[in-house]
Design a protein around this motif. Structure first.
Motif, PDB file in Angstrom:
ATOM      1  N   GLU A  52       0.832  -1.207   0.000  1.00  0.00           N
ATOM      2  CA  GLU A  52       0.000   0.000   0.000  1.00  0.00           C
ATOM      3  C   GLU A  52       0.870   1.262   0.000  1.00  0.00           C
ATOM      4  O   GLU A  52       0.609   2.212  -0.756  1.00  0.00           O
ATOM      5  CB  GLU A  52      -0.936  -0.003   1.214  1.00  0.00           C
ATOM      6  CG  GLU A  52      -2.048  -1.031   1.138  1.00  0.00           C
ATOM      7  CD  GLU A  52      -1.593  -2.471   1.410  1.00  0.00           C
ATOM      8  OE1 GLU A  52      -2.403  -3.390   1.228  1.00  0.00           O
ATOM      9  OE2 GLU A  52      -0.417  -2.680   1.811  1.00  0.00           O
ATOM     10  N   ALA A  53       1.909   1.275   0.841  1.00  0.00           N
ATOM     11  CA  ALA A  53       2.795   2.438   0.895  1.00  0.00           C
ATOM     12  C   ALA A  53       3.561   2.594  -0.422  1.00  0.00           C
ATOM     13  O   ALA A  53       3.683   3.707  -0.958  1.00  0.00           O
ATOM     14  CB  ALA A  53       3.770   2.297   2.060  1.00  0.00           C
ATOM     15  N   ALA A  54       4.075   1.491  -0.942  1.00  0.00           N
ATOM     16  CA  ALA A  54       4.850   1.549  -2.183  1.00  0.00           C
ATOM     17  C   ALA A  54       3.995   2.021  -3.349  1.00  0.00           C
ATOM     18  O   ALA A  54       4.438   2.818  -4.198  1.00  0.00           O
ATOM     19  CB  ALA A  54       5.455   0.182  -2.480  1.00  0.00           C
ATOM     20  N   PHE A  55       2.753   1.531  -3.407  1.00  0.00           N
ATOM     21  CA  PHE A  55       1.873   1.943  -4.508  1.00  0.00           C
ATOM     22  C   PHE A  55       1.591   3.441  -4.446  1.00  0.00           C
ATOM     23  O   PHE A  55       1.679   4.155  -5.459  1.00  0.00           O
ATOM     24  CB  PHE A  55       0.565   1.156  -4.462  1.00  0.00           C
ATOM     25  CG  PHE A  55      -0.389   1.538  -5.560  1.00  0.00           C
ATOM     26  CD1 PHE A  55      -0.237   1.009  -6.825  1.00  0.00           C
ATOM     27  CD2 PHE A  55      -1.414   2.449  -5.335  1.00  0.00           C
ATOM     28  CE1 PHE A  55      -1.096   1.381  -7.861  1.00  0.00           C
ATOM     29  CE2 PHE A  55      -2.274   2.822  -6.351  1.00  0.00           C
ATOM     30  CZ  PHE A  55      -2.121   2.288  -7.619  1.00  0.00           C
ATOM     31  N   LEU A  56       1.229   3.948  -3.267  1.00  0.00           N
ATOM     32  CA  LEU A  56       0.964   5.386  -3.143  1.00  0.00           C
ATOM     33  C   LEU A  56       2.214   6.206  -3.462  1.00  0.00           C
ATOM     34  O   LEU A  56       2.126   7.272  -4.101  1.00  0.00           O
ATOM     35  CB  LEU A  56       0.476   5.705  -1.737  1.00  0.00           C
ATOM     36  CG  LEU A  56      -0.911   5.202  -1.326  1.00  0.00           C
ATOM     37  CD1 LEU A  56      -1.250   5.683   0.078  1.00  0.00           C
ATOM     38  CD2 LEU A  56      -1.982   5.641  -2.322  1.00  0.00           C
ATOM     39  N   PRO A  68      -6.166  12.190   1.315  1.00  0.00           N
ATOM     40  CA  PRO A  68      -6.670  11.928   2.672  1.00  0.00           C
ATOM     41  C   PRO A  68      -7.784  10.876   2.692  1.00  0.00           C
ATOM     42  O   PRO A  68      -7.890  10.084   3.635  1.00  0.00           O
ATOM     43  CB  PRO A  68      -7.177  13.300   3.136  1.00  0.00           C
ATOM     44  CG  PRO A  68      -6.423  14.286   2.298  1.00  0.00           C
ATOM     45  CD  PRO A  68      -6.260  13.624   0.974  1.00  0.00           C
ATOM     46  N   TRP A  69      -8.610  10.860   1.645  1.00  0.00           N
ATOM     47  CA  TRP A  69      -9.742   9.927   1.607  1.00  0.00           C
ATOM     48  C   TRP A  69      -9.283   8.477   1.549  1.00  0.00           C
ATOM     49  O   TRP A  69      -9.821   7.619   2.251  1.00  0.00           O
ATOM     50  CB  TRP A  69     -10.625  10.264   0.405  1.00  0.00           C
ATOM     51  CG  TRP A  69     -11.836   9.387   0.291  1.00  0.00           C
ATOM     52  CD1 TRP A  69     -12.990   9.469   1.009  1.00  0.00           C
ATOM     53  CD2 TRP A  69     -12.002   8.290  -0.610  1.00  0.00           C
ATOM     54  NE1 TRP A  69     -13.875   8.487   0.622  1.00  0.00           N
ATOM     55  CE2 TRP A  69     -13.289   7.751  -0.376  1.00  0.00           C
ATOM     56  CE3 TRP A  69     -11.195   7.711  -1.589  1.00  0.00           C
ATOM     57  CZ2 TRP A  69     -13.778   6.654  -1.091  1.00  0.00           C
ATOM     58  CZ3 TRP A  69     -11.679   6.621  -2.305  1.00  0.00           C
ATOM     59  CH2 TRP A  69     -12.956   6.094  -2.049  1.00  0.00           C
ATOM     60  N   VAL A  70      -8.270   8.178   0.752  1.00  0.00           N
ATOM     61  CA  VAL A  70      -7.835   6.780   0.640  1.00  0.00           C
ATOM     62  C   VAL A  70      -7.181   6.297   1.929  1.00  0.00           C
ATOM     63  O   VAL A  70      -7.186   5.095   2.220  1.00  0.00           O
ATOM     64  CB  VAL A  70      -6.887   6.551  -0.561  1.00  0.00           C
ATOM     65  CG1 VAL A  70      -7.579   6.878  -1.868  1.00  0.00           C
ATOM     66  CG2 VAL A  70      -5.583   7.323  -0.414  1.00  0.00           C
ATOM     67  N   ILE A  71      -6.634   7.217   2.721  1.00  0.00           N
ATOM     68  CA  ILE A  71      -5.992   6.819   3.974  1.00  0.00           C
ATOM     69  C   ILE A  71      -7.024   6.449   5.033  1.00  0.00           C
ATOM     70  O   ILE A  71      -6.726   5.702   5.969  1.00  0.00           O
ATOM     71  CB  ILE A  71      -5.069   7.958   4.486  1.00  0.00           C
ATOM     72  CG1 ILE A  71      -3.947   8.200   3.487  1.00  0.00           C
ATOM     73  CG2 ILE A  71      -4.476   7.626   5.852  1.00  0.00           C
ATOM     74  CD1 ILE A  71      -3.116   6.957   3.165  1.00  0.00           C
ATOM     75  N   TYR A  79      -7.611   1.519   4.129  1.00  0.00           N
ATOM     76  CA  TYR A  79      -6.606   1.022   3.175  1.00  0.00           C
ATOM     77  C   TYR A  79      -7.211   0.102   2.122  1.00  0.00           C
ATOM     78  O   TYR A  79      -6.582  -0.171   1.089  1.00  0.00           O
ATOM     79  CB  TYR A  79      -5.490   0.285   3.908  1.00  0.00           C
ATOM     80  CG  TYR A  79      -4.632   1.169   4.794  1.00  0.00           C
ATOM     81  CD1 TYR A  79      -4.805   2.551   4.831  1.00  0.00           C
ATOM     82  CD2 TYR A  79      -3.627   0.612   5.588  1.00  0.00           C
ATOM     83  CE1 TYR A  79      -4.023   3.349   5.646  1.00  0.00           C
ATOM     84  CE2 TYR A  79      -2.831   1.401   6.401  1.00  0.00           C
ATOM     85  CZ  TYR A  79      -3.036   2.764   6.434  1.00  0.00           C
ATOM     86  OH  TYR A  79      -2.253   3.548   7.250  1.00  0.00           O
ATOM     87  N   ALA A  80      -8.454  -0.381   2.355  1.00  0.00           N
ATOM     88  CA  ALA A  80      -9.129  -1.152   1.301  1.00  0.00           C
ATOM     89  C   ALA A  80      -9.292  -0.302   0.046  1.00  0.00           C
ATOM     90  O   ALA A  80      -9.300  -0.822  -1.075  1.00  0.00           O
ATOM     91  CB  ALA A  80     -10.486  -1.641   1.789  1.00  0.00           C
ATOM     92  N   ARG A  81      -9.397   1.009   0.224  1.00  0.00           N
ATOM     93  CA  ARG A  81      -9.515   1.910  -0.926  1.00  0.00           C
ATOM     94  C   ARG A  81      -8.210   1.932  -1.722  1.00  0.00           C
ATOM     95  O   ARG A  81      -8.230   2.017  -2.956  1.00  0.00           O
ATOM     96  CB  ARG A  81      -9.870   3.318  -0.443  1.00  0.00           C
ATOM     97  CG  ARG A  81     -11.244   3.391   0.234  1.00  0.00           C
ATOM     98  CD  ARG A  81     -11.452   4.723   0.937  1.00  0.00           C
ATOM     99  NE  ARG A  81     -12.763   4.772   1.610  1.00  0.00           N
ATOM    100  CZ  ARG A  81     -13.146   5.738   2.424  1.00  0.00           C
ATOM    101  NH1 ARG A  81     -12.311   6.770   2.676  1.00  0.00           N
ATOM    102  NH2 ARG A  81     -14.340   5.704   2.976  1.00  0.00           N
ATOM    103  N   ILE A 138      -4.975  -0.428  -6.455  1.00  0.00           N
ATOM    104  CA  ILE A 138      -3.984  -1.402  -6.924  1.00  0.00           C
ATOM    105  C   ILE A 138      -4.644  -2.381  -7.886  1.00  0.00           C
ATOM    106  O   ILE A 138      -4.123  -2.674  -8.976  1.00  0.00           O
ATOM    107  CB  ILE A 138      -3.360  -2.153  -5.731  1.00  0.00           C
ATOM    108  CG1 ILE A 138      -2.522  -1.199  -4.870  1.00  0.00           C
ATOM    109  CG2 ILE A 138      -2.491  -3.319  -6.218  1.00  0.00           C
ATOM    110  CD1 ILE A 138      -2.030  -1.812  -3.567  1.00  0.00           C
ATOM    111  N   ALA A 139      -5.817  -2.904  -7.494  1.00  0.00           N
ATOM    112  CA  ALA A 139      -6.532  -3.864  -8.340  1.00  0.00           C
ATOM    113  C   ALA A 139      -6.913  -3.246  -9.681  1.00  0.00           C
ATOM    114  O   ALA A 139      -6.960  -3.932 -10.710  1.00  0.00           O
ATOM    115  CB  ALA A 139      -7.775  -4.356  -7.614  1.00  0.00           C
ATOM    116  N   LYS A 140      -7.164  -1.946  -9.663  1.00  0.00           N
ATOM    117  CA  LYS A 140      -7.583  -1.229 -10.867  1.00  0.00           C
ATOM    118  C   LYS A 140      -6.447  -1.073 -11.873  1.00  0.00           C
ATOM    119  O   LYS A 140      -6.702  -0.986 -13.085  1.00  0.00           O
ATOM    120  CB  LYS A 140      -8.103   0.151 -10.433  1.00  0.00           C
ATOM    121  CG  LYS A 140      -8.472   1.113 -11.540  1.00  0.00           C
ATOM    122  CD  LYS A 140      -8.913   2.444 -10.930  1.00  0.00           C
ATOM    123  CE  LYS A 140      -9.196   3.492 -11.996  1.00  0.00           C
ATOM    124  NZ  LYS A 140      -9.556   4.806 -11.378  1.00  0.00           N
TER     125      LYS A 140
END
Length: 771
Positions: free
Chosen positions: A156-160, A569-572, A575-577, A582-584
């Protein structure tokens, strides 16, 4: 310092005693016992140490000795507060050891360096984010910033991180892969189309033979020892090629086996243990192929069945003719001289390979940190292709990664040379044109900062100044920056190398509970076998103002880019967001949020393991290479009249990468010291030196720059003549920034040409420390 022969096996009571000692040192004993029971378990957290995978067998204990050290080290009750920094100026901290710095505990508050007081002082998170955004947005080009990543960062961190940086406009992603397994990714992509290992944990249960090249699992990934133990006990042949005799590859006592523990029993790991010269592994494999090719031709001449898998070769490969011509043209005297093994030893290994229907070949940084590493890995792959040892149960290629998510970070896009497909997917998913021009790797980043071309350095974890080559040059490069930012759990050497502005931002660790708006969060990691699974912290403690890595990245991105290309801020909040994003945009992660709820997570798959070759020819490639003419720079005779040795840097047993947990290296018999040099007893005698004598070490590179370290104690050891070994980061100053691997640009740390000079004589007799 004490040098004492270690008589036990790897693991066993020694591992339990060491684990207990580090529990006490954490000053958080009761909590950490419970934490260890949650390590690598479903609904627990992934070990912050190595990337070895998990068996499907249920077990109450899924941690090893060094994993326990990592957990205790992170989950300490100690805190480095603003008051600590007020009491300890940076100039004083610089004089302390790496062990001292990290042992002070967890960083508690964001801090900024104040040059007037020579101290870090507390600042607000908003101040930190605003300062970073100000520096980034003032750059003339996005490529004037370097964005480093450690392999412990979550998916999650790496993707962001990569999404933020690519929207900012750069592919400058120096990361720890550049310094370890870069050669693996390059070699395997060219040979089989996928830069990852082709095996799963289940394959180890079916393998008839496991060939281990250039790795020390007893220290670097001890959970692998249980896998090897089980393979050995069911009759699989384990053949090891390693310059040093390492206890974990000789015999192992499983601490979870009551019988072995009570009877002081152990399991033999390696059936055969060969010790090639440093850099000689390619010659070893070339010799094995040469020996097997002789048998192949004899079988065909006699009208017998061939030993090569011709059906596989015909259907799935190309280039075999040119490769076998190169094998035939390589004389045995070149092979044996470079390998450091006799022809009969190499033929013995080839015989075991031939007798085995299903073979796994594993390797680690003893293979990947040489000048010719890419060629060596492709030679290993050629051997496997000849016998069709890819895409069948119990067989394949197994690079063993270091940090627990270093493979996942690359999957998420932490790559200075992203594929066109990755850039197209990202650009389409987030409606912006991501940059496609290659960015800087670790070496290129150092050179750019040295030249004043890069002005901002942001590190997502790690200890860049200690992990990289040419230490003084790297430190000068960082100090040239207008801003350095380190996102970290603990204080380390890099934080004391200051830019004009310098920030340390404290983050949560793998063990910490991460609570956001929607509640406690999980992150995900990918292990060496392409398994993706969830990890959720369990430690309840005073985290002060620590924030999670995803939250810190989102804070920087929002301050720099606003709400582009996502609402940070919304995605944080959940973390499912992030995982939906990532899936997208990344293949293989469809329905990720559902899949990670499965015990053990989900398998990403591997096209090469399915015999689908993502190469330009759509076939697996036999790669034809001559053996290197020289393992070291050809003009060494001109550089020195003194005997030249080949130095490899390595970890001690009380160490994980640059994190130093203590001063013991139990299996090698070293207690209480790190500045030691392992040398063959005959070499010590030939130099007119004595065991325990102090020596200075100077490296020799064609650039003629003086690189020297001082006061290392000689330890007579079971190592080939002409080869020596010492710990990093103490010997990283000997590495040249220009001494890098062909194609990989990985700093050469396993083949450093050096000379030795006595600094102090002692009358100690020479006692060989036999492992």
């Amino acid at each position: 310092m004490t040098v004492k022969k270690y008589k036990g096996s790897a693991g066993g009571w020694g591992a339990l005693l060491s684990t207990s000692k580090h529990l006490v040192k954490s000053e958080n004993i009761a909590h950490n016992i419970l934490n260890l029971l949650k390590t690598n378990q479903d609904k627990g957290f992934d070990c912050p140490g190595c990337a070895w995978g998990e068996s499907t067998e249920k077990s109450r204990f899924r941690f090893c000795e060094n994993g326990a050290k990592a957990v205790n080290w992170e989950a300490t009750s100690r805190r480095v507060t603003p008051e600590f920094f007020q009491q300890h100026p940076v100039s004083w901290l610089t004089q302390q050891s790496d062990y001292f710095l990290e042992s002070q505990g967890r960083l508690s508050h964001p801090v900024q360096y104040n040059c007037e007081t020579d101290c870090y002082q507390a600042v607000s998170w908003q101040h930190a984010f605003t300062l970073i955004a100000k520096h980034l947005n003032a750059l003339e080009s996005p490529n004037q910033a370097e964005f480093y990543t450690s392999g412990r960062a979550s998916n999650e961190a790496a993707f962001l991180y990569q999404l933020f940086v690519r929207k900012f406009g750069s592919n400058n992603f120096p990361d720890c892969s550049n310094m370890c397994h870069e050669a693996t990714g390059i070699a395997l992509k060219q040979s089989v189309g996928v830069g990852k290992g082709t095996v799963t944990m289940a394959d180890f249960e079916d393998a008839d033979a496991i060939f281990v090249f250039g790795q020390n699992p007893g220290t670097n990934h001890p959970r692998m020892l249980d896998t090897l133990r089980q393979a050995s006990r069911r009759g699989a042949a384990i053949v090891t090629f390693n310059t040093l005799k390492e206890r974990g590859l000789e015999r192992f006592t499983n601490p979870q086996s009551v019988t072995e523990m009570l009877t002081n029993g152990s399991t033999q790991i390696s059936q055969c243990y060969f010790r090639p010269k440093l850099g000689g592994d390619m010659a070893v494999v070339r010799g094995m192929v040469k020996a097997l090719f002789v048998i192949e031709k004899a079988q065909l001449a006699a009208g017998c069945s061939p030993i090569f898998d011709h059906d596989f070769i015909e259907e799935h490969t190309q280039g075999i003719e040119q490769y076998l011509k190169a094998v035939e043209a390589t004389p045995w005297n070149e092979i044996t001289e470079q390998a450091g093994l006799s022809q009969s030893e190499i033929e013995e290994a080839a015989g075991i390979y031939r007798q085995s229907k299903r073979v796994i070949i594993t390797w680690a940084m003893g293979i990947t940190q040489h000048k010719h590493s890419v060629k060596t890995i492709q030679e290993i792959t050629n051997l496997q292709l000849l016998f069709g040892q890819l895409g069948r149960p119990g067989a394949g290629l197994c690079p063993v990664r270091g940090h627990s998510n270093v493979q996942g970070d690359r999957t998420m896009g932490i790559d200075e040379k992203p594929s066109a497909a990755f850039i197209d997917n990202l650009s389409h998913a987030f409606d912006f044109q991501a940059p496609s021009k290659p960015g800087h790797n670790a070496v290129a980043a150092i050179k750019a900062m040295l030249a004043g071309e890069s002005k901002v350095f942001i590190a997502l974890g790690g200890n860049f100044a200690a992990a990289t080559p040419d230490t003084s040059l790297t430190q000068q490069a960082l100090s040239n920056c207008s801003l350095t930012v380190n996102i970290a759990t603990k204080l380390n050497r890099t934080h004391l190398v200051l830019g004009k502005d310098s920030l340390i931002l404290p983050c949560l660790g793998r063990t910490d509970i991460d609570i956001q708006v929607s509640g406690p969060q999980s992150i995900t990691v990918e292990d060496s076998f392409s398994m993706v699974h969830a990890s959720a912290g369990v430690v309840e403690s005073d985290t002060y103002e620590m924030r999670s890595e995803p939250a810190i990245i989102a804070g920087i991105a929002a301050a720099t880019l606003g709400k582009q290309p996502i609402d940070w801020p919304w995605v944080i909040e959940d973390y499912a967001r992030i995982r939906d994003l990532i899936a997208k945009s990344i293949p293989g992660f469809t329905d990720m949020n559902t899949k990670i709820k499965q015990p053990g997570g989900f398998y990403l798959g591997n096209k090469a393991a399915e015999r689908q070759w993502q190469t330009p020819s759509k076939k697996a490639q036999f790669m034809e290479h001559d053996l290197p003419l020289h393992l070291l720079p050809a003009n060494l005779r001109e550089l020195s009249k003194d005997p030249v040795f080949v130095l490899q840097t390595m970890r001690s047993h009380d160490q994980y990468n640059t994190s130093i947990y203590g001063f013991d290296d139990r299996y090698r018999g070293i207690f209480g010291e790190r500045k030691v040099l392992f040398v063959n007893v005959n070499d010590i005698t030939a130099l007119g030196l004595k065991n325990s004598q102090l020596v200075d070490i100077e490296s020799l590179w064609p650039d003629a720059v003086e690189r020297k370290v001082f006061g290392f104690k000689l330890v007579a050891y079971d190592i080939p003549e002409g080869n020596i070994a010492a710990y990093f980061p103490e010997t990283n100053p000997l590495m040249s920034i220009d001494g890098t691997g062909d194609l990989s640009d990985t700093p050469i740390s396993k083949a450093i040409p050096v000379v030795l000079t006595a600094t102090l004589l002692k009358s100690d007799k020479i006692d060989v420390v036999m492992t």
